[in-house]
Design a protein around this motif. Structure first.
Motif, mmCIF file in Angstrom:
data_model
loop_
_atom_site.group_PDB
_atom_site.id
_atom_site.type_symbol
_atom_site.label_atom_id
_atom_site.label_comp_id
_atom_site.label_asym_id
_atom_site.label_seq_id
_atom_site.Cartn_x
_atom_site.Cartn_y
_atom_site.Cartn_z
ATOM 1 N N VAL A 111 0.789 -1.218 0.001
ATOM 2 C CA VAL A 111 0.032 -0.043 0.182
ATOM 3 C C VAL A 111 0.966 1.408 0.178
ATOM 4 O O VAL A 111 0.534 2.136 -0.800
ATOM 5 N N GLU A 112 1.610 1.396 1.046
ATOM 6 C CA GLU A 112 2.932 2.228 0.916
ATOM 7 C C GLU A 112 3.434 2.573 -0.545
ATOM 8 O O GLU A 112 3.591 3.652 -0.872
ATOM 9 N N HIS A 113 3.947 1.650 -1.000
ATOM 10 C CA HIS A 113 4.555 1.533 -2.436
ATOM 11 C C HIS A 113 3.521 2.100 -3.372
ATOM 12 O O HIS A 113 3.994 3.057 -4.213
ATOM 13 N N ASP A 114 2.342 1.557 -3.450
ATOM 14 C CA ASP A 114 1.508 2.047 -4.499
ATOM 15 C C ASP A 114 0.962 3.491 -4.200
ATOM 16 O O ASP A 114 0.724 4.317 -5.024
ATOM 17 N N GLY A 162 2.733 5.776 -2.845
ATOM 18 C CA GLY A 162 3.889 6.584 -2.961
ATOM 19 C C GLY A 162 3.804 6.948 -4.696
ATOM 20 O O GLY A 162 4.366 8.264 -5.120
ATOM 21 N N HIS A 163 3.652 5.922 -5.580
ATOM 22 C CA HIS A 163 3.750 6.166 -6.918
ATOM 23 C C HIS A 163 2.554 6.909 -7.342
ATOM 24 O O HIS A 163 2.588 8.039 -8.474
ATOM 25 N N LYS A 164 1.228 6.707 -6.866
ATOM 26 C CA LYS A 164 0.037 7.610 -6.885
ATOM 27 C C LYS A 164 0.375 9.059 -6.879
ATOM 28 O O LYS A 164 -0.031 10.009 -7.582
ATOM 29 N N ILE A 165 0.990 9.289 -5.661
ATOM 30 C CA ILE A 165 1.030 10.527 -5.019
ATOM 31 C C ILE A 165 2.122 11.443 -5.939
ATOM 32 O O ILE A 165 1.789 12.498 -6.315
ATOM 33 N N LYS A 166 3.203 10.540 -6.346
ATOM 34 C CA LYS A 166 4.352 11.224 -7.268
ATOM 35 C C LYS A 166 3.421 11.468 -8.908
ATOM 36 O O LYS A 166 3.754 12.617 -9.257
ATOM 37 N N ALA A 167 2.792 10.633 -9.094
ATOM 38 C CA ALA A 167 1.857 11.021 -10.450
ATOM 39 C C ALA A 167 1.209 12.095 -10.361
ATOM 40 O O ALA A 167 1.008 12.951 -11.185
#
Length: 87
Positions: A37-40, A42-47
């Motif tokens: 969840v943290e990884h996903d 992180g990617h979504k927030i960066k996007a």
């Protein structure tokens, strides 16, 4: 009587050991889920941040273009007013 108590204690210990093992497995699964969840996220927030930056750049370009158009319109209005005075 001693045998019954020992059997009961043995069963309790066996159940406690099994419960402890299940708890360790559950804890491991929860940690894996948290990591995923943290990884996903992180990617979504960066996007989202990247998309926001792109949108801000587009907004700046549009604002600059509108300011240039506004300046040109003001110049044309002054020229038109000057031409009207001459006639």
């Amino acid at each position: 009587m001693d045998d019954k108590v020992m059997d009961l204690l043995g069963k309790i210990l066996e159940n406690q050991t099994e419960t402890s093992s299940q708890l360790k497995e559950l804890t491991s699964r929860v940690q894996k889920i948290e990591t995923k969840v943290e990884h996903d996220l992180g990617h979504k927030i960066k996007a989202l941040f990247d998309a926001r930056e792109v949108q801000n750049e587009k907004n700046d370009t549009i604002i600059n273009t509108l300011e240039r158009i506004e300046t040109k319109i003001e110049i044309l209005q002054m020229e038109t007013a000057h031409v009207r005075k001459i006639k």
